[in-house]
Design an enzyme around this catalytic site. Structure first.
Site, PDB file in Angstrom:
ATOM      1  CD  GLU A 101      35.128   5.469  -6.203  1.00 34.58           C
ATOM      2  OE1 GLU A 101      36.010   5.658  -7.061  1.00 34.58           O
ATOM      3  OE2 GLU A 101      35.259   5.794  -5.010  1.00 34.58           O
TER       4      GLU A 101
ATOM      5  CG  HIS B 122      37.453   2.762  -2.283  1.00 36.30           C
ATOM      6  ND1 HIS B 122      38.348   3.634  -1.718  1.00 36.30           N
ATOM      7  CD2 HIS B 122      37.125   3.278  -3.493  1.00 36.30           C
ATOM      8  CE1 HIS B 122      38.552   4.649  -2.561  1.00 36.30           C
ATOM      9  NE2 HIS B 122      37.827   4.449  -3.634  1.00 36.30           N
TER      10      HIS B 122
ATOM     11  CD  GLN C  42      42.181   5.811  -4.878  1.00 36.56           C
ATOM     12  OE1 GLN C  42      41.070   6.226  -4.592  1.00 36.56           O
ATOM     13  NE2 GLN C  42      43.285   6.569  -4.818  1.00 36.56           N
TER      14      GLN C  42
ATOM     15  CG  HIS D  17      39.298   2.581  -8.418  1.00 34.87           C
ATOM     16  ND1 HIS D  17      39.049   1.808  -7.303  1.00 34.87           N
ATOM     17  CD2 HIS D  17      39.255   3.866  -7.982  1.00 34.87           C
ATOM     18  CE1 HIS D  17      38.850   2.579  -6.253  1.00 34.87           C
ATOM     19  NE2 HIS D  17      38.978   3.844  -6.634  1.00 34.87           N
TER      20      HIS D  17
ATOM     21  NE  ARG E  57      47.806   7.292  -1.622  1.00 38.52           N
ATOM     22  CZ  ARG E  57      47.930   7.816  -0.411  1.00 38.52           C
ATOM     23  NH1 ARG E  57      48.919   7.456   0.364  1.00 38.52           N
ATOM     24  NH2 ARG E  57      47.070   8.705   0.021  1.00 38.52           N
TER      25      ARG E  57
END
Length: 323
Positions: A116, A99, A97, A173, A193
């Site tokens: 993250e 972001h 996926q 990642h 995804r």
């Protein structure tokens, strides 16, 4: 009520098809479903933390931020609490996926982007994660999707317990089977995804992919560094501190404590600290009270406390996060 009280929340257990059963003993979760995530600090509407005990028992983190912003929000890049803290248990490979960054997420999703970091708690001896890719362009990515060759473009990096992996927005990642991490992220739940290992459910259906949006936000060409260099933090006797990562959204410190009582000041004056226990047990102390701490606990220490202390018998490991 005294707004200067540290708060701990009831963990939110999130079932995932790739989840496991090991962390259930940490959080007292009683279900046969595989649990993939435990949200321990969250003000996102998809799962909002509720105070477990103390003067604010039953209040949500959103309530605290709204009613006592000087204590529980401070100078925040979001109007809500800007960080979401979770423990993740991957019994199977997660989907590959990516972001979006803040600009794309605000424009397309009316949400924030997601940068993250993963603090690795457990993994196989030959543990690794997917991190990055070698697509040179959007066209090459789209062609690989059409020809079902995405897997051959994925990059892997090795991991081990105690290592931190920094995952900026726009980075491809995935966590792989057998990995348990503490995840610190921007408050956002936007995930695109890219690839799901050709899995299907009991009805023969595959999970939705977000090919076009992923193509929009992927970083092509050179990829970011997954392992920022840790920096030692000067500390008193019985404490060892290291700064694992610092970015515009959060700073992550690791503290290893020996038996005794250890004093802390906030990472950034005017903003709260988040203290997460990743090993051992002890107590958190402040002028008006104390709170037991055990593995898996995450506590927001309000900015309006001048200082606080942590005591332990035996060794204890803490991750301290601030923004």
């Amino acid at each position: 009520m005294n707004p200067c009280e540290p708060v701990k929340f009831t963990p939110i257990a999130v079932p995932r098809i790739w989840g496991g059963h090991t962390l259930k003993t940490w959080f007292g979760t009683d279900t046969n479903q595989p649990i993939g995530e435990y949200w321990v600090v969250s003000s996102h509407p998809h799962g909002t933390s509720v105070v477990e005990q103390g003067a604010f028992q039953g209040n949500t983190l959103s309530d605290l931020v709204r009613e006592h912003p000087e204590a529980y929000l401070g100078d925040s890049p979001q109007p809500r609490f800007p960080l979401l803290i979770k423990f993740i248990e991957a019994a199977q490979d997660l989907s590959v996926q990516v972001h979006p960054d803040d600009e794309y997420a605000r424009r397309v999703e009316s949400d924030f982007g997601k940068t993250e970091a993963w603090y690795v708690l457990d993994c196989p001896d030959d543990g690794r994660v997917i991190y990055g890719h070698h697509f040179k362009s959007r066209q090459e990515y789209m062609q690989a999707v059409e020809e079902k060759r995405v897997k051959s473009y994925l990059e892997y990096v090795p991991i081990s317990p105690g290592r931190l992996v920094f995952v900026p927005s726009r980075t491809m990642h995935a966590l792989l089977a057998g990995t348990v991490v503490l995840e610190i992220q921007q408050t956002s739940d936007v995930t695109y995804r890219v690839y799901d290992w050709d899995r299907v459910d009991e009805h023969g259906r595959s999970r939705e992919l977000h090919v076009e949006k992923a193509a929009d936000v992927l970083q092509y060409g050179s990829q970011p560094n997954p392992f920022p260099a840790a920096q030692e933090i000067p500390a008193a006797a019985g404490m060892r501190g290291s700064r694992l990562a610092a970015c515009p959204y959060f700073t992550i410190d690791k503290w290893n404590l020996q038996s005794g009582r250890h004093s802390f000041v906030h990472g950034r004056k005017g903003n709260p600290d988040i203290v997460i226990v990743t090993g051992g047990q002890g107590s958190l102390h402040w002028p008006d009270g104390d709170m037991p701490l055990r593995r898996g606990d995450a506590v927001i220490v309000p900015a309006t406390l001048s200082d606080y202390a942590v005591s332990c018998v035996g060794e204890m490991e803490l991750i301290r996060v601030f923004y």
